[in-house]
Design an enzyme around this catalytic site. Structure first.
Site, short mmCIF file in Angstrom:
data_model
loop_
_atom_site.label_atom_id
_atom_site.label_comp_id
_atom_site.label_asym_id
_atom_site.label_seq_id
_atom_site.Cartn_x
_atom_site.Cartn_y
_atom_site.Cartn_z
N ASP A 38 2.49 18.04 4.38
CA ASP A 38 1.96 17.08 5.35
C ASP A 38 0.44 17.12 5.29
O ASP A 38 -0.21 18.03 5.81
CB ASP A 38 2.47 17.42 6.76
CG ASP A 38 3.97 17.18 6.88
OD1 ASP A 38 4.62 16.91 5.85
OD2 ASP A 38 4.50 17.28 8.00
N LYS A 60 2.95 9.87 8.52
CA LYS A 60 3.23 10.66 9.72
C LYS A 60 2.17 10.30 10.75
O LYS A 60 0.98 10.27 10.41
CB LYS A 60 3.20 12.15 9.33
CG LYS A 60 3.42 13.11 10.48
CD LYS A 60 3.64 14.55 9.97
CE LYS A 60 3.67 15.54 11.11
NZ LYS A 60 4.04 16.91 10.67
O1 G3H Z 1 4.67 17.58 14.01
C1 G3H Z 1 3.65 18.19 14.28
C2 G3H Z 1 3.05 18.29 15.59
O2 G3H Z 1 2.02 19.24 15.51
C3 G3H Z 1 3.99 18.67 16.69
O3 G3H Z 1 3.33 18.42 17.88
P1 G3H Z 1 3.87 18.94 19.28
O4 G3H Z 1 3.52 20.40 19.37
O5 G3H Z 1 3.13 18.11 20.27
O6 G3H Z 1 5.37 18.74 19.34
#
Ligand code: G3H
EC number: 4.1.2.4
Length: 223
Positions: A94, A155
């Site tokens: 990513d 993403k």
């Molecule tokens: O998908 C990656 C993000 O850092 C996840 O964020 P979050 O901690 O707000 O769920």
């Protein structure tokens, strides 16, 4: 609203991206990813080897982040980080977009950053756009370059500057028409929010709350 019966578990990147993440938490995230059959665990590069060992011969894959969270490391550093992560067992990368290049219309710089990572690693590349910081024109430009460069997913967010919205996911989906996957990420805290994002067109969900989302779904099913 009644929601269709969508199994979100195989769409989830089980993200552990707190700067204070520990090896013990990596073990917990890997156990949960295996138990719930998530798509991946998403960990910092420093934990890729450990996660790859723990998930050896299991369904969830190991995802990591490149140039995270600002996207402001050099092209060479991002490529090296990606190659090293793959050597250590990551199969999903990513990569945070060079936002300054996008803001100044330097599309070449972005292509030259993303294309070699796709070509030289041969792995699944998901480009993090950080949609909350972009205009619609910038989102469109970023999407076009990422598709040209060979990325597999757009993403939405790192989770450090707000997160995915239904309107952003719809915007990206309508724009790209299935040419690339869409991952909604950042701030997904309820099962309704997760399902709304999937209905809007997300084909992956990046979240640190995967198990809680499934528990909420179970609770609803019992009501
Ligand atoms: O998908 C990656 C993000 O850092 C996840 O964020 P979050 O901690 O707000 O769920």
């Amino acid at each position: 609203m009644d929601y269709p019966d969508i199994d979100i578990a195989p769409l989830i990147d089980h993200a552990l991206l707190s700067p204070t993440a520990t090896p013990e938490q990596v073990e917990k995230w890997c156990r949960e990813a295996d138990r719930f059959q998530f798509a991946t665990v998403c960990v910092y590069p420093v934990y890729v080897k450990l996660a790859a060992e723990l998930l050896h011969n299991k369904t969830p894959k190991v995802c990591t982040v490149i140039g995270f969270p600002s996207g402001a490391t050099t092209t060479a550093a991002k490529l090296y980080e990606a190659q090293e992560a793959v050597e250590n067992g990551a199969t999903e990368l990513d990569v945070v977009l060079h936002l300054g290049a996008l803001k100044t219309g330097n599309t070449d710089a972005i292509y030259r950053e993303i294309a070699p990572i796709c070509e030289e690693t041969g792995q699944t590349v998901k480009v993090i756009l950080e949609t909350t910081l972009l205009t619609d024109t910038e989102k469109q430009l970023a999407a076009e370059i990422c598709i040209d460069a060979g990325a597999q997913y757009l993403k939405t967010s790192t989770g450090w500057h707000g997160g995915a919205t239904v309107s952003d996911v719809k915007f990206l989906k309508d724009l790209t028409k299935g040419q690339i996957g869409i991952e909604a990420s950042g701030g997904i805290r309820t099962i309704e929010q997760a399902l709304d994002l999937v209905i809007a067109g997300a084909t992956r969900l990046g979240t640190s709350r995967g198990p809680e989302l499934l528990q909420q779904r179970e609770g609803k099913d019992k009501e």
